[in-house]
Design a protein around this motif. Sequence first.
Motif, PDB file in Angstrom:
ATOM      1  N   ARG A   1      35.472  -0.605   1.690  1.00 43.90           N
ATOM      2  CA  ARG A   1      34.474  -1.490   1.084  1.00 43.90           C
ATOM      3  C   ARG A   1      33.105  -0.814   1.016  1.00 43.90           C
ATOM      4  NH1 ARG A   1      36.426  -6.255  -0.094  1.00 43.90           N
ATOM      5  NH2 ARG A   1      38.268  -7.093   1.003  1.00 43.90           N
ATOM      6  N   PHE A   2      32.785  -0.031   2.010  1.00 45.50           N
ATOM      7  CA  PHE A   2      31.556   0.761   1.962  1.00 45.50           C
ATOM      8  C   PHE A   2      31.550   1.656   0.718  1.00 45.50           C
ATOM      9  CE2 PHE A   2      30.291   5.214   2.880  1.00 45.50           C
ATOM     10  CZ  PHE A   2      28.912   5.062   2.759  1.00 45.50           C
ATOM     11  N   GLY A   3      32.687   2.293   0.454  1.00 45.80           N
ATOM     12  CA  GLY A   3      32.784   3.166  -0.718  1.00 45.80           C
ATOM     13  C   GLY A   3      32.519   2.420  -2.016  1.00 45.80           C
ATOM     14  N   ARG A   4      33.045   1.194  -2.117  1.00 48.11           N
ATOM     15  CA  ARG A   4      32.819   0.401  -3.337  1.00 48.11           C
ATOM     16  C   ARG A   4      31.327   0.034  -3.479  1.00 48.11           C
ATOM     17  NH1 ARG A   4      35.916   1.988  -6.556  1.00 48.11           N
ATOM     18  NH2 ARG A   4      35.833   3.669  -5.034  1.00 48.11           N
ATOM     19  N   ILE A   5      30.717  -0.373  -2.367  1.00 41.86           N
ATOM     20  CA  ILE A   5      29.304  -0.761  -2.417  1.00 41.86           C
ATOM     21  C   ILE A   5      28.431   0.460  -2.712  1.00 41.86           C
ATOM     22  CG2 ILE A   5      27.388  -1.704  -1.061  1.00 41.86           C
ATOM     23  CD1 ILE A   5      29.533  -3.376   0.438  1.00 41.86           C
ATOM     24  N   LEU A   6      28.775   1.585  -2.118  1.00 39.73           N
ATOM     25  CA  LEU A   6      28.040   2.829  -2.368  1.00 39.73           C
ATOM     26  C   LEU A   6      28.074   3.196  -3.848  1.00 39.73           C
ATOM     27  CD1 LEU A   6      26.518   5.321  -1.187  1.00 39.73           C
ATOM     28  CD2 LEU A   6      28.784   6.383  -0.877  1.00 39.73           C
ATOM     29  N   LYS A   7      29.237   3.099  -4.443  1.00 35.05           N
ATOM     30  CA  LYS A   7      29.382   3.413  -5.860  1.00 35.05           C
ATOM     31  C   LYS A   7      28.551   2.453  -6.721  1.00 35.05           C
ATOM     32  CE  LYS A   7      32.871   3.896  -9.517  1.00 35.05           C
ATOM     33  NZ  LYS A   7      34.337   3.836  -9.829  1.00 35.05           N
ATOM     34  N   GLU A   8      28.601   1.173  -6.377  1.00 32.40           N
ATOM     35  CA  GLU A   8      27.804   0.176  -7.115  1.00 32.40           C
ATOM     36  C   GLU A   8      26.317   0.500  -7.028  1.00 32.40           C
ATOM     37  OE1 GLU A   8      28.778  -3.484  -5.261  1.00 32.40           O
ATOM     38  OE2 GLU A   8      30.856  -3.496  -5.963  1.00 32.40           O
ATOM     39  N   GLY A   9      25.880   0.919  -5.843  1.00 34.53           N
ATOM     40  CA  GLY A   9      24.477   1.241  -5.661  1.00 34.53           C
ATOM     41  C   GLY A   9      24.014   2.410  -6.513  1.00 34.53           C
ATOM     42  N   ILE A  10      24.892   3.394  -6.645  1.00 42.44           N
ATOM     43  CA  ILE A  10      24.561   4.567  -7.462  1.00 42.44           C
ATOM     44  C   ILE A  10      24.513   4.196  -8.929  1.00 42.44           C
ATOM     45  CG2 ILE A  10      25.323   6.870  -8.168  1.00 42.44           C
ATOM     46  CD1 ILE A  10      26.670   7.041  -5.363  1.00 42.44           C
ATOM     47  N   LEU A  11      25.499   3.462  -9.366  1.00 40.78           N
ATOM     48  CA  LEU A  11      25.617   3.147 -10.795  1.00 40.78           C
ATOM     49  C   LEU A  11      24.627   2.060 -11.242  1.00 40.78           C
ATOM     50  CD1 LEU A  11      29.499   3.211 -11.237  1.00 40.78           C
ATOM     51  CD2 LEU A  11      27.849   5.011 -11.731  1.00 40.78           C
ATOM     52  N   SER A  12      24.042   1.350 -10.286  1.00 40.04           N
ATOM     53  CA  SER A  12      23.135   0.265 -10.659  1.00 40.04           C
ATOM     54  C   SER A  12      21.707   0.752 -10.926  1.00 40.04           C
ATOM     55  CB  SER A  12      23.095  -0.792  -9.541  1.00 40.04           C
ATOM     56  OG  SER A  12      22.498  -0.260  -8.363  1.00 40.04           O
ATOM     57  N   LYS A  13      21.463   2.018 -10.731  1.00 42.46           N
ATOM     58  CA  LYS A  13      20.094   2.545 -10.938  1.00 42.46           C
ATOM     59  C   LYS A  13      19.666   2.418 -12.392  1.00 42.46           C
ATOM     60  CE  LYS A  13      21.018   6.603  -9.382  1.00 42.46           C
ATOM     61  NZ  LYS A  13      20.849   8.025  -8.995  1.00 42.46           N
TER      62      LYS A  13
END
Length: 422
Positions: free
Chosen positions: A410-422
């Motif tokens: 789940r950390f990996g999913r949130i991390l990816k969302e954080g990167i792509l949300s910029k």
Amino acid sequence: MKFENTLTFARELDLHDALKAYRQQFHFPQVNGKDVIYFTGNSLGLQPKRTQKYVDDIMKDWRELAVEGHFHAEKPWWDYHERLAKPLAKVVGAKPQEVSVMNTLTVNLHFLMVSFYRPTQKRFKIICEEKAFPSDQYMLQSQVRFHGLDPSDAIVEVKKREGEHFWRTEDVLKTIDEVKDELALVLIGGVNYYNGQVFAMETITKAGKKAGAMVGWDLAHAVGNVELKLHDWDVDFAAWCSYKYMNSGPGNASGIFVNEKHLGKVDMPRFEGWWGNKKETRFQMKPMFEPIDTADAWQVSNPPVLSLAPYLASLELFDEVGMPALIQKQKKLTAYLEYILLEVGKEAGSVFEIITPEDRGCQLSVFLHGEGRALFDYLMKRGVIVDWREPNVIRLAPAPFYCSYEDIFRFGRILKEGILSK
């Protein structure tokens, strides 16, 4: 094992995790109504649920027995600290008589330096790692100045090689050899707080002893995290805090190790107090100190039982599980975290540079190339509790007692969302 970046795979790993039930033994903070994903056990461990009873027991005894609690409580206060020795010795690879619990980490390092840093005109130098934890640096500098020496001359730092983020054991050994005739002490952090590297403690200890020096270790990030065999490695002394992987609560009591060959010596240089005196004569109030023949001789005051209670509660968990099982899970969790980080980097087009070498415990330190503090803030707001270090590093420590493989996915999913949300 071949890992997969799927929720099904992570849950399958959790299903077969021999320690999965222990997650329910801890309290988790909540963010947005959900338990956090907690990766900062290297800074402050979560609270074991059984801790409250251990503290409440002392409060009850204090309320009902007052001063008589020292001798008539269910766990009498006057020897409360002795209950920690046996389980703690198993964690650090020592004999029970070689460990004690008292004070806090830097206080104990200062106390131990009184005994184990005895500079002479010929032997006065101390070897440590460059950019050691600031408190260690301040402690060493002040100790050297106390002896009338210049820190720039007496303290020798082992540096990392240009362009590298870790220390090489051969460089530590080379430094020992270069200053061996002037070397009084080797004192290094067993696990580096910044990059999570585990130093080759056995090898370095052997080299330091061969050079004729005392060898000690600051085990703040090592105890409860990696395998330790302090007695077998012939370490002279060590100290550690208890609030990281040991889960004893913020700023709580420190532990010490003193090799049995240094115990029971009346003429040992040491700052002394009455609780280090032999139990048989402690209350006779004699004018001359008679050291107890264990590491408790370094105690100066009666034990702070309200601080020791949470530590005892946590040590009960360690005694139930044992370090081999914790280390086995720790290695697998950390390997899965590394895999997820690299997978997310590919998917999101980011470069995550893991600066923690293969010699490691729970922690991975990661350079966020192309990212910044905003990504850390995003993770925290989404309930992923991680640690930020300048200039651009997050530290992730999936502690095996309470972290799950699903947490990592789940950390990996949130991390990816954080990167792509910029």
